[in-house]
Enzyme design. Structure first.
Site, mmCIF file in Angstrom:
data_model
loop_
_atom_site.group_PDB
_atom_site.id
_atom_site.type_symbol
_atom_site.label_atom_id
_atom_site.label_comp_id
_atom_site.label_asym_id
_atom_site.label_seq_id
_atom_site.Cartn_x
_atom_site.Cartn_y
_atom_site.Cartn_z
ATOM 1 N N ARG A 129 -2.414 -1.526 -10.075
ATOM 2 C CA ARG A 129 -1.193 -2.316 -10.264
ATOM 3 C C ARG A 129 -1.542 -3.794 -10.276
ATOM 4 O O ARG A 129 -2.625 -4.179 -9.815
ATOM 5 C CB ARG A 129 -0.227 -2.068 -9.087
ATOM 6 C CG ARG A 129 0.040 -0.610 -8.812
ATOM 7 C CD ARG A 129 0.379 -0.391 -7.320
ATOM 8 N NE ARG A 129 0.442 1.043 -7.014
ATOM 9 C CZ ARG A 129 1.564 1.736 -6.914
ATOM 10 N NH1 ARG A 129 2.718 1.133 -7.027
ATOM 11 N NH2 ARG A 129 1.544 3.027 -6.658
ATOM 12 N N GLY A 154 0.819 -1.223 0.000
ATOM 13 C CA GLY A 154 0.000 0.000 0.000
ATOM 14 C C GLY A 154 0.839 1.253 0.000
ATOM 15 O O GLY A 154 2.069 1.219 0.083
ATOM 16 N N ASP A 160 4.067 -4.849 -7.432
ATOM 17 C CA ASP A 160 3.419 -3.591 -7.015
ATOM 18 C C ASP A 160 3.912 -2.423 -7.866
ATOM 19 O O ASP A 160 3.361 -1.328 -7.786
ATOM 20 C CB ASP A 160 3.677 -3.316 -5.526
ATOM 21 C CG ASP A 160 5.149 -3.379 -5.162
ATOM 22 O OD1 ASP A 160 5.790 -4.418 -5.445
ATOM 23 O OD2 ASP A 160 5.673 -2.400 -4.607
ATOM 24 N N ASN A 161 4.936 -2.659 -8.670
ATOM 25 C CA ASN A 161 5.446 -1.595 -9.536
ATOM 26 C C ASN A 161 5.143 -1.887 -11.004
ATOM 27 O O ASN A 161 5.850 -1.415 -11.897
ATOM 28 C CB ASN A 161 6.957 -1.431 -9.341
ATOM 29 C CG ASN A 161 7.293 -0.868 -7.970
ATOM 30 O OD1 ASN A 161 6.463 -0.218 -7.332
ATOM 31 N ND2 ASN A 161 8.503 -1.119 -7.504
ATOM 32 N N ASP A 182 7.074 4.116 -10.952
ATOM 33 C CA ASP A 182 7.990 4.005 -9.817
ATOM 34 C C ASP A 182 9.453 3.966 -10.238
ATOM 35 O O ASP A 182 10.069 2.916 -10.386
ATOM 36 C CB ASP A 182 7.631 2.816 -8.920
ATOM 37 C CG ASP A 182 6.557 3.221 -7.928
ATOM 38 O OD1 ASP A 182 6.119 4.393 -7.984
ATOM 39 O OD2 ASP A 182 6.156 2.392 -7.096
ATOM 40 N N GLY A 238 2.584 3.737 1.484
ATOM 41 C CA GLY A 238 3.153 4.050 2.789
ATOM 42 C C GLY A 238 3.539 5.506 2.919
ATOM 43 O O GLY A 238 3.610 6.056 4.023
ATOM 44 N N GLY A 293 7.646 7.722 5.740
ATOM 45 C CA GLY A 293 6.608 8.382 4.946
ATOM 46 C C GLY A 293 7.115 9.515 4.081
ATOM 47 O O GLY A 293 6.333 10.192 3.414
HETATM 48 P P1 AMP Z 1 8.782 0.883 -3.692
HETATM 49 O O1 AMP Z 1 9.900 -0.071 -3.526
HETATM 50 O O2 AMP Z 1 9.204 2.323 -3.732
HETATM 51 O O3 AMP Z 1 7.875 0.526 -4.810
HETATM 52 O O4 AMP Z 1 7.912 0.792 -2.354
HETATM 53 C C1 AMP Z 1 7.477 -0.413 -1.812
HETATM 54 C C2 AMP Z 1 6.612 -0.175 -0.616
HETATM 55 O O5 AMP Z 1 7.315 0.495 0.416
HETATM 56 C C3 AMP Z 1 5.374 0.675 -0.879
HETATM 57 O O6 AMP Z 1 4.342 0.159 -0.088
HETATM 58 C C4 AMP Z 1 5.788 2.051 -0.406
HETATM 59 O O7 AMP Z 1 4.692 2.847 -0.033
HETATM 60 C C5 AMP Z 1 6.649 1.700 0.796
HETATM 61 N N1 AMP Z 1 7.644 2.732 1.128
HETATM 62 C C6 AMP Z 1 8.788 3.011 0.442
HETATM 63 N N2 AMP Z 1 9.468 4.004 1.038
HETATM 64 C C7 AMP Z 1 8.753 4.383 2.122
HETATM 65 C C8 AMP Z 1 8.927 5.357 3.170
HETATM 66 N N3 AMP Z 1 9.990 6.164 3.217
HETATM 67 N N4 AMP Z 1 7.961 5.428 4.111
HETATM 68 C C9 AMP Z 1 6.900 4.627 4.088
HETATM 69 N N5 AMP Z 1 6.680 3.699 3.150
HETATM 70 C C10 AMP Z 1 7.583 3.559 2.178
HETATM 71 MG MG MG Z 2 6.295 1.161 -5.685
#
Ligand code: AMP
Ligand code: MG
Length: 486
Positions: A184, A91, A253-254, A263, A93, A127
């Site tokens: 996605r 989700g 998820d990407n 992403d 984040g 976040g």
């Molecule tokens: P990503 O690898 O960027 O596609 O992210 C994978 C998951 O990690 C997703 O659910 C993002 O929302 C979460 N996420 C990545 N970076 C952060 C962060 N700094 N704070 C909170 N959630 C994160």
């Molecule tokens: Mg992502």
């Protein structure tokens, strides 16, 4: 200068039709916001007034702090296979869907924030996002768009005035992103995980309506949707391969249902042609290496099929055989998209002899791999070679006998140099230039990012003064590693 709130009609169709996947949430406050970059042509396309977006109220809108009446920002739920391991609940984040808006061409687009503060999906994350990675997404996604590759777009990056702790303290930022949608593969996996057939149906219907409307009239709409996603991804990954783009984190998820690239984390462009090319520090096994991308996409599409099985047939055995058959369309579609793209890159008409042009392409790639030839420079130099000026191409190769034999065979087919120049970019966002520009921006100087953006959003025309943006990284730049600590 006006300071009235941005008046824009944002709709809430995602949150309304799929409430199980939408968690109402609010963007975090930014202590000292500064607009770093605004995409004026994209703003105009969306029907937004760039001058208004530059006002304090406009910046508050771009940060999700001033929400237009009727809008209801949500964090979206999704699951995902990350490097092969399944997480049932990922989700947004650190992201929010502000809402959807209808652009000036009548298309529904998502307005989305990245780096807008912790949500209930944040797990251990803060976040937040740093200026560098958000500008990286802005630059690379706009370059991809200019290269004609389906992608989410970047409307703005706003520095928040809050520092973000990574290896060091970095200035924080929010990216305002625009997408055909944020559905996605992982969205379907999440819905499937809830074991709620009605939700899965609504999700499938929403995806059909938004992205693949022709599936609605098919004999079996969910199956037609699935095949449309397979086809869109086959086309997309072929386009990545043709420009040497390495996504770096092709987790489920990407991967979008729309067929847009999404992403931009540890992504990078390949320089020397090498199927094993990988930049991401977290991709130790090379799972998402350049040459593995088609297989990774196919693997992800198998996970989508698993999530959609109950929509295909109530008898699971039958559903599986339908899924296998539909997934089987991926390889031929991908190969055809890649080969026809490669034929265009070497200036041969789509009608060119298939066996001869395929052999030429394979020989060319073998030669490029053996001699570590810069992918972008070489294809561009071939345009000159098609005009009879072969030295630029020859100068990039070690084995001159081999390249001369290839050039002679190829030139006998009468390649179209002007057509080649329309598909082989002069400039891509080269890694050393991106790093240089992001370092400067992090230190407060945005001029290099602006120049880089100008260079990579006009990729095909040779321009005086932009020569350094066309050159491969200097040797001392060394092996390029990207980090996911975005
Ligand atoms: P990503 O690898 O960027 O596609 O992210 C994978 C998951 O990690 C997703 O659910 C993002 O929302 C979460 N996420 C990545 N970076 C952060 C962060 N700094 N704070 C909170 N959630 C994160
Ligand atoms: Mg992502």
């Amino acid at each position: 200068m006006t300071t009235s709130p941005v008046s824009v009609a944002l709709t809430t169709s995602f949150a309304d039709t799929l409430p199980e996947l939408a968690l109402a949430w609010q963007a975090e406050e930014a202590p000292d916001p500064t607009l770093l970059t605004l995409n004026e042509p994209l703003a105009a396309e969306l029907g937004l007034d760039p001058d208004q977006l530059r006002t304090p109220e406009g910046v508050a809108f771009l940060l999700g702090r001033s929400v237009p009446s009727g809008a209801r920002p949500v964090a979206q739920a999704y699951a995902g296979h990350q490097f092969g391991g399944y997480s049932p609940r990922l989700g947004d984040g650190r992201a929010l869907l502000l809402g959807e808006l209808t652009d000036t061409e009548g298309r529904l687009r998502d307005l989305h924030l990245k780096g807008s503060g912790r949500t209930p999906f944040a797990r251990g994350g803060d976040g937040l996002a740093a200026v560098g990675p958000m500008l990286r997404e802005y630059v690379v996604s706009e370059a991809m768009h200019a290269l004609g590759i389906p992608t989410t777009r970047s409307l703005a990056v706003v520095a928040t005035g809050r520092d973000v702790r990574r290896e060091t303290l970095l200035p924080g930022a929010v990216l305002t992103r625009v997408a055909a949608s944020h559905l996605r593969v992982g969205t379907f996996q999440y819905a499937r995980g809830l074991d709620d057939l009605d939700l899965l149906r609504r999700l499938s219907d929403a995806a059909i309506q938004r992205h693949h409307p022709s599936a609605r009239d098919a004999q079996h709409p969910p199956r037609a949707l699935y095949e449309a996603v397979v086809a869109a991804q086959a086309q997309l990954v072929a386009k990545w391969m043709l420009v040497g783009f390495v996504h770096g984190v092709m987790n489920t998820d990407n991967m979008t249902i729309s067929g847009e690239t999404i992403d931009y984390g540890p992504c990078a462009f390949m320089e020397a042609y090498d199927p094993a090319c990988v930049h991401s520090s977290i991709d130790e096994g090379g799972r998402y290496a350049y040459g593995n991308q088609p297989a990774a996409a196919e693997w992800n599409l198998a996970r989508l099929a698993e999530a959609m099985l109950p929509l295909l047939h109530e008898d699971q055995e039958i559903a599986i055989s339908m899924a296998v058959e539909s997934l089987g369309t991926f390889r031929p579609l991908y190969v055809e998209a890649l080969l026809s793209g490669m034929r265009r890159k070497i200036g041969l008409p789509p009608s060119a002899d298939g066996a001869e042009s395929t052999a030429l392409v394979e020989e060319l790639l073998g030669l490029m791999e053996a001699d570590h030839v810069d992918h972008t420079s070489f294809f561009r130099a071939l345009g000159q070679a098609a005009r009879g000026e072969v030295e630029a191409a020859r100068s990039l190769v070690v084995d001159l006998a081999r390249v001369d034999a290839w050039l002679a065979r190829w030139r006998a087919l009468g390649p179209d140099a002007a057509a080649m120049d329309r598909v082989n970019p002069v400039r891509i966002p080269r890694n050393h230039l991106v790093e240089e520009a992001l370092d400067a921006a992090t230190a407060g100087d945005l001029a290099p990012v602006e120049r880089l953006l100008e260079a990579v959003t006009s990729p095909y025309d040779e321009r005086a003064g932009l020569e350094r943006y066309a050159e491969p990284a200097p040797d001392q730049f060394g092996p390029y590693v990207t980090f996911c600590g975005t």
